[in-house]
Design an enzyme around this catalytic site. Structure first.
Site, PDB file in Angstrom:
ATOM      1  N   SER A  67     -16.588  36.057  34.240  1.00 50.33           N
ATOM      2  CA  SER A  67     -17.615  36.076  35.208  1.00 50.33           C
ATOM      3  C   SER A  67     -17.737  35.096  36.363  1.00 50.33           C
ATOM      4  O   SER A  67     -17.469  33.831  35.611  1.00 50.33           O
ATOM      5  CB  SER A  67     -18.892  36.571  34.609  1.00 50.33           C
ATOM      6  OG  SER A  67     -18.644  37.507  33.691  1.00 50.33           O
TER       7      SER A  67
HETATM    8  N1  SAM Z   1     -18.588  37.337  29.762  1.00 46.12           N
HETATM    9  C1  SAM Z   1     -17.156  37.216  29.910  1.00 46.12           C
HETATM   10  C2  SAM Z   1     -16.522  35.885  30.198  1.00 46.12           C
HETATM   11  O1  SAM Z   1     -17.270  34.875  30.394  1.00 46.12           O
HETATM   12  O2  SAM Z   1     -15.406  35.743  30.482  1.00 46.12           O
HETATM   13  C3  SAM Z   1     -16.760  38.134  31.129  1.00 46.12           C
HETATM   14  C4  SAM Z   1     -16.654  39.661  30.714  1.00 46.12           C
HETATM   15  S1  SAM Z   1     -15.750  40.696  31.707  1.00 46.12           S
HETATM   16  C5  SAM Z   1     -16.520  40.764  33.275  1.00 46.12           C
HETATM   17  C6  SAM Z   1     -16.285  42.186  30.782  1.00 46.12           C
HETATM   18  C7  SAM Z   1     -15.529  42.330  29.473  1.00 46.12           C
HETATM   19  O3  SAM Z   1     -16.092  43.580  29.018  1.00 46.12           O
HETATM   20  C8  SAM Z   1     -14.184  42.780  29.789  1.00 46.12           C
HETATM   21  O4  SAM Z   1     -13.284  41.652  28.843  1.00 46.12           O
HETATM   22  C9  SAM Z   1     -13.899  44.116  29.212  1.00 46.12           C
HETATM   23  O5  SAM Z   1     -12.767  44.279  28.310  1.00 46.12           O
HETATM   24  C10 SAM Z   1     -15.128  44.237  28.303  1.00 46.12           C
HETATM   25  N2  SAM Z   1     -15.780  45.278  28.029  1.00 46.12           N
HETATM   26  C11 SAM Z   1     -15.944  46.556  28.647  1.00 46.12           C
HETATM   27  N3  SAM Z   1     -16.282  47.660  27.952  1.00 46.12           N
HETATM   28  C12 SAM Z   1     -16.604  47.187  26.590  1.00 46.12           C
HETATM   29  C13 SAM Z   1     -17.106  47.558  25.294  1.00 46.12           C
HETATM   30  N4  SAM Z   1     -17.565  48.833  25.523  1.00 46.12           N
HETATM   31  N5  SAM Z   1     -17.063  46.908  24.222  1.00 46.12           N
HETATM   32  C14 SAM Z   1     -16.867  45.454  24.423  1.00 46.12           C
HETATM   33  N6  SAM Z   1     -16.030  45.078  25.375  1.00 46.12           N
HETATM   34  C15 SAM Z   1     -16.102  45.716  26.645  1.00 46.12           C
END
Ligand code: SAM
Length: 218
Positions: free
Chosen positions: A61
């Site tokens: 993010s």
């Molecule tokens: N906060 C993270 C970082 O600092 O790197 C970035 C997160 S990224 C924007 C969103 C993440 O949510 C992705 O890696 C995606 O695979 C994960 N994601 C989406 N749906 C999910 C779920 N139901 N359970 C767990 N992870 C999920």
């Protein structure tokens, strides 16, 4: 410019000037080495004001979004926090730097493995990384003082709300690809209270309590 100065500049220009007021969040983001959470080839851009690709079609993010969520979640030393959507592990590291006991859950196993390695290398090896559908939370570790979701959900995920302590905070982007709001919801004896909401943009939360299927369609 060295990473320390880039980090300082990021905190000043991208966070403090844009209204992040919680000095503890600013200090945590001055300390976490974001360059360790991006692809090695992207290290020169680690402190840019953008999300960056981390593989599997996902992103680390934008720093401002991590700060906004950390501030909204009101994470304190000793808080038990669930971070949904581990991605690179960067946000989990920021929560750990704030003194929280951090659990984080990622649905894509390769990303969870990479995040574990990033966290260990950056000195946050005590963060617990789970693999699974984070839209259902981590019931065996509940209740949590705060739950932070880094992917957009179609609505308030009920399982996550249920895993909060009374007075606990759920920070979750709600909405579809056209537009989302970052909602801050407090669990109260009378039910969910939305205390704050601002515009934002996140990848979809994919799962039982999120959007069904890989593309983010319901
Ligand atoms: N906060 C993270 C970082 O600092 O790197 C970035 C997160 S990224 C924007 C969103 C993440 O949510 C992705 O890696 C995606 O695979 C994960 N994601 C989406 N749906 C999910 C779920 N139901 N359970 C767990 N992870 C999920």
């Amino acid at each position: 410019m060295g990473y320390e100065r880039l980090r300082e500049r990021m905190v000043e220009r991208q966070l403090a000037r844009r209204g992040i007021r919680d000095e503890r969040v600013l200090e945590a983001m001055r300390r976490v080495p974001r360059e360790r959470f991006v692809a090695p080839g992207d290290r020169p851009e680690a402190y840019d004001d953008v999300p960056l690709a981390i593989g599997a079609g996902q992103t680390i993010s934008q720093p401002y979004m991590v700060a906004l969520i950390a501030e909204a979640a009101a994470v304190r030393r000793g808080s038990k926090v669930l971070d949904v959507g581990t991605g690179s592990g960067y946000a989990a590291a920021v929560f750990a730097e704030l003194g929280a006991d951090v659990h984080t859950i990622e649905r894509i196993p390769e990303l969870a493995e990479q995040a574990r390695e990033n966290l260990r290398a950056a000195g946050y090896g005590d963060v617990h990384v789970h693999v699974g559908d984070g839209s259902l939370g981590v019931p065996e570790e509940a209740p949590f003082d705060a739950i932070a979701v880094a992917a957009a959900a179609p609505g308030l995920p009920p399982a996550l709300y249920e895993q909060l302590v009374t007075g606990g905070r759920l920070v979750v982007p709600v909405g579809g690809p056209a537009g989302q709001r970052l909602e801050v919801v407090v669990r109260t004896p009378e039910g969910p209270a939305v205390v704050h909401s601002v515009e934002c943009r996140f990848v979809p939360l994919v799962g039982a309590g999120g959007f069904r299927g890989r593309g983010g369609g319901r």
